[in-house]
Design a protein around this motif. Structure first.
Motif, mmCIF file in Angstrom:
data_model
loop_
_atom_site.group_PDB
_atom_site.id
_atom_site.type_symbol
_atom_site.label_atom_id
_atom_site.label_comp_id
_atom_site.label_asym_id
_atom_site.label_seq_id
_atom_site.Cartn_x
_atom_site.Cartn_y
_atom_site.Cartn_z
ATOM 1 N N SER A 171 0.831 -1.192 0.000
ATOM 2 C CA SER A 171 0.000 0.000 0.000
ATOM 3 C C SER A 171 0.872 1.252 0.000
ATOM 4 O O SER A 171 1.853 1.328 0.726
ATOM 5 C CB SER A 171 -0.880 -0.009 1.247
ATOM 6 N N GLY A 172 0.534 2.223 -0.842
ATOM 7 C CA GLY A 172 1.242 3.494 -0.853
ATOM 8 C C GLY A 172 2.513 3.509 -1.669
ATOM 9 O O GLY A 172 3.261 4.469 -1.634
ATOM 10 N N GLN A 173 2.789 2.452 -2.400
ATOM 11 C CA GLN A 173 3.974 2.424 -3.259
ATOM 12 C C GLN A 173 3.638 1.638 -4.517
ATOM 13 O O GLN A 173 2.940 0.647 -4.472
ATOM 14 C CB GLN A 173 5.169 1.795 -2.536
ATOM 15 N N SER A 174 4.135 2.121 -5.649
ATOM 16 C CA SER A 174 3.818 1.451 -6.904
ATOM 17 C C SER A 174 4.886 0.439 -7.297
ATOM 18 O O SER A 174 4.599 -0.509 -8.016
ATOM 19 C CB SER A 174 3.633 2.482 -8.024
ATOM 20 N N VAL A 175 6.121 0.655 -6.850
ATOM 21 C CA VAL A 175 7.211 -0.253 -7.187
ATOM 22 C C VAL A 175 8.054 -0.561 -5.956
ATOM 23 O O VAL A 175 8.007 0.152 -4.967
ATOM 24 C CB VAL A 175 8.129 0.321 -8.303
ATOM 25 N N GLU A 176 8.839 -1.631 -6.039
ATOM 26 C CA GLU A 176 9.796 -1.985 -4.992
ATOM 27 C C GLU A 176 10.981 -2.674 -5.644
ATOM 28 O O GLU A 176 10.897 -3.103 -6.794
ATOM 29 C CB GLU A 176 9.165 -2.893 -3.944
ATOM 30 N N ILE A 177 12.084 -2.747 -4.929
ATOM 31 C CA ILE A 177 13.281 -3.420 -5.434
ATOM 32 C C ILE A 177 13.374 -4.801 -4.806
ATOM 33 O O ILE A 177 13.302 -4.941 -3.585
ATOM 34 C CB ILE A 177 14.558 -2.619 -5.106
ATOM 35 N N GLN A 178 13.538 -5.805 -5.655
ATOM 36 C CA GLN A 178 13.853 -7.147 -5.171
ATOM 37 C C GLN A 178 15.374 -7.256 -5.241
ATOM 38 O O GLN A 178 15.946 -7.492 -6.294
ATOM 39 C CB GLN A 178 13.168 -8.209 -6.026
ATOM 40 N N ALA A 179 16.015 -7.021 -4.110
ATOM 41 C CA ALA A 179 17.473 -6.930 -4.047
ATOM 42 C C ALA A 179 18.137 -8.290 -4.227
ATOM 43 O O ALA A 179 17.716 -9.276 -3.637
ATOM 44 C CB ALA A 179 17.900 -6.314 -2.724
ATOM 45 N N LYS A 180 19.159 -8.303 -5.038
ATOM 46 C CA LYS A 180 20.010 -9.482 -5.206
ATOM 47 C C LYS A 180 21.320 -9.290 -4.444
ATOM 48 O O LYS A 180 21.917 -10.228 -3.965
ATOM 49 C CB LYS A 180 20.318 -9.743 -6.686
ATOM 50 N N GLU A 181 21.758 -8.024 -4.371
ATOM 51 C CA GLU A 181 23.025 -7.709 -3.707
ATOM 52 C C GLU A 181 22.930 -6.321 -3.099
ATOM 53 O O GLU A 181 22.375 -5.407 -3.694
ATOM 54 C CB GLU A 181 24.159 -7.736 -4.727
ATOM 55 N N ILE A 182 23.463 -6.177 -1.882
ATOM 56 C CA ILE A 182 23.512 -4.876 -1.211
ATOM 57 C C ILE A 182 24.947 -4.618 -0.807
ATOM 58 O O ILE A 182 25.581 -5.455 -0.170
ATOM 59 C CB ILE A 182 22.600 -4.842 0.021
ATOM 60 N N GLU A 183 25.450 -3.449 -1.207
ATOM 61 C CA GLU A 183 26.812 -3.050 -0.847
ATOM 62 C C GLU A 183 26.725 -1.810 0.045
ATOM 63 O O GLU A 183 26.016 -0.863 -0.282
ATOM 64 C CB GLU A 183 27.620 -2.736 -2.105
ATOM 65 N N ILE A 184 27.425 -1.836 1.154
ATOM 66 C CA ILE A 184 27.434 -0.698 2.073
ATOM 67 C C ILE A 184 28.659 0.157 1.758
ATOM 68 O O ILE A 184 29.785 -0.281 1.923
ATOM 69 C CB ILE A 184 27.458 -1.174 3.534
ATOM 70 N N PHE A 185 28.416 1.388 1.297
ATOM 71 C CA PHE A 185 29.507 2.309 0.972
ATOM 72 C C PHE A 185 29.922 3.129 2.192
ATOM 73 O O PHE A 185 31.082 3.488 2.327
ATOM 74 C CB PHE A 185 29.101 3.255 -0.156
ATOM 75 N N GLY A 186 28.969 3.444 3.051
ATOM 76 C CA GLY A 186 29.279 4.238 4.234
ATOM 77 C C GLY A 186 28.193 4.104 5.283
ATOM 78 O O GLY A 186 27.015 4.052 4.957
ATOM 79 N N GLU A 187 28.592 4.032 6.520
ATOM 80 C CA GLU A 187 27.649 3.923 7.623
ATOM 81 C C GLU A 187 27.321 5.306 8.173
ATOM 82 O O GLU A 187 28.073 6.261 7.962
ATOM 83 C CB GLU A 187 28.244 3.063 8.733
ATOM 84 N N ALA A 188 26.198 5.433 8.870
ATOM 85 C CA ALA A 188 25.807 6.685 9.516
ATOM 86 C C ALA A 188 25.292 6.348 10.909
ATOM 87 O O ALA A 188 24.165 5.887 11.067
ATOM 88 C CB ALA A 188 24.736 7.396 8.706
ATOM 89 N N ASP A 189 26.129 6.539 11.903
ATOM 90 C CA ASP A 189 25.758 6.247 13.283
ATOM 91 C C ASP A 189 24.647 7.199 13.720
ATOM 92 O O ASP A 189 24.844 8.408 13.763
ATOM 93 C CB ASP A 189 26.978 6.407 14.186
ATOM 94 N N PRO A 190 23.449 6.675 14.044
ATOM 95 C CA PRO A 190 22.344 7.563 14.431
ATOM 96 C C PRO A 190 22.599 8.332 15.728
ATOM 97 O O PRO A 190 21.990 9.368 15.949
ATOM 98 C CB PRO A 190 21.148 6.617 14.573
ATOM 99 N N GLU A 191 23.496 7.859 16.561
ATOM 100 C CA GLU A 191 23.839 8.600 17.780
ATOM 101 C C GLU A 191 24.706 9.818 17.450
ATOM 102 O O GLU A 191 24.587 10.870 18.060
ATOM 103 C CB GLU A 191 24.567 7.691 18.780
ATOM 104 N N THR A 192 25.575 9.675 16.461
ATOM 105 C CA THR A 192 26.451 10.769 16.046
ATOM 106 C C THR A 192 25.763 11.730 15.092
ATOM 107 O O THR A 192 25.978 12.939 15.146
ATOM 108 C CB THR A 192 27.718 10.203 15.359
ATOM 109 N N TYR A 193 24.909 11.180 14.211
ATOM 110 C CA TYR A 193 24.220 11.971 13.193
ATOM 111 C C TYR A 193 22.707 11.761 13.284
ATOM 112 O O TYR A 193 22.095 11.152 12.423
ATOM 113 C CB TYR A 193 24.702 11.565 11.796
#
Length: 86
Positions: A58-80
């Motif tokens: 509901s509320g979205q017309s498309v979605e991604i069926q992920a095959k691979e996820i690469e993390i380029f950079g983290e964002a600590d929610p306590e710091t940012y």
């Protein structure tokens, strides 16, 4: 028996209520690797390879069926921390 609230978890209803009140989105991911999941927080920089398909959600017309996820950079929610809208 340990309550989910004692573990710092919330149920889906609480999660969506807080998101609506705070004006933020909730990403949906399926993971087999808990260490990778912990690194993907709001603000993290990721690359996703997969298929863009029509969504039944509901509320979205498309979605991604992920095959691979690469993390380029983290964002600590306590710091940012993100600011609430409004």
């Amino acid at each position: 028996m340990v309550s989910y609230k004692e573990l710092g978890l919330v149920n889906t209803r609480e999660m969506f209520a807080k998101a609506i009140k705070g004006g933020y989105a909730i990403p949906a991911f399926n993971f087999n690797n808990m260490e990778q999941l912990k690194k993907i927080t709001t603000g993290a920089c990721i690359g996703v390879t997969g298929a863009l398909v029509s969504s039944l959600g509901s509320g979205q017309s498309v979605e991604i069926q992920a095959k691979e996820i690469e993390i380029f950079g983290e964002a600590d929610p306590e710091t940012y921390p993100l600011q609430k809208k409004g």
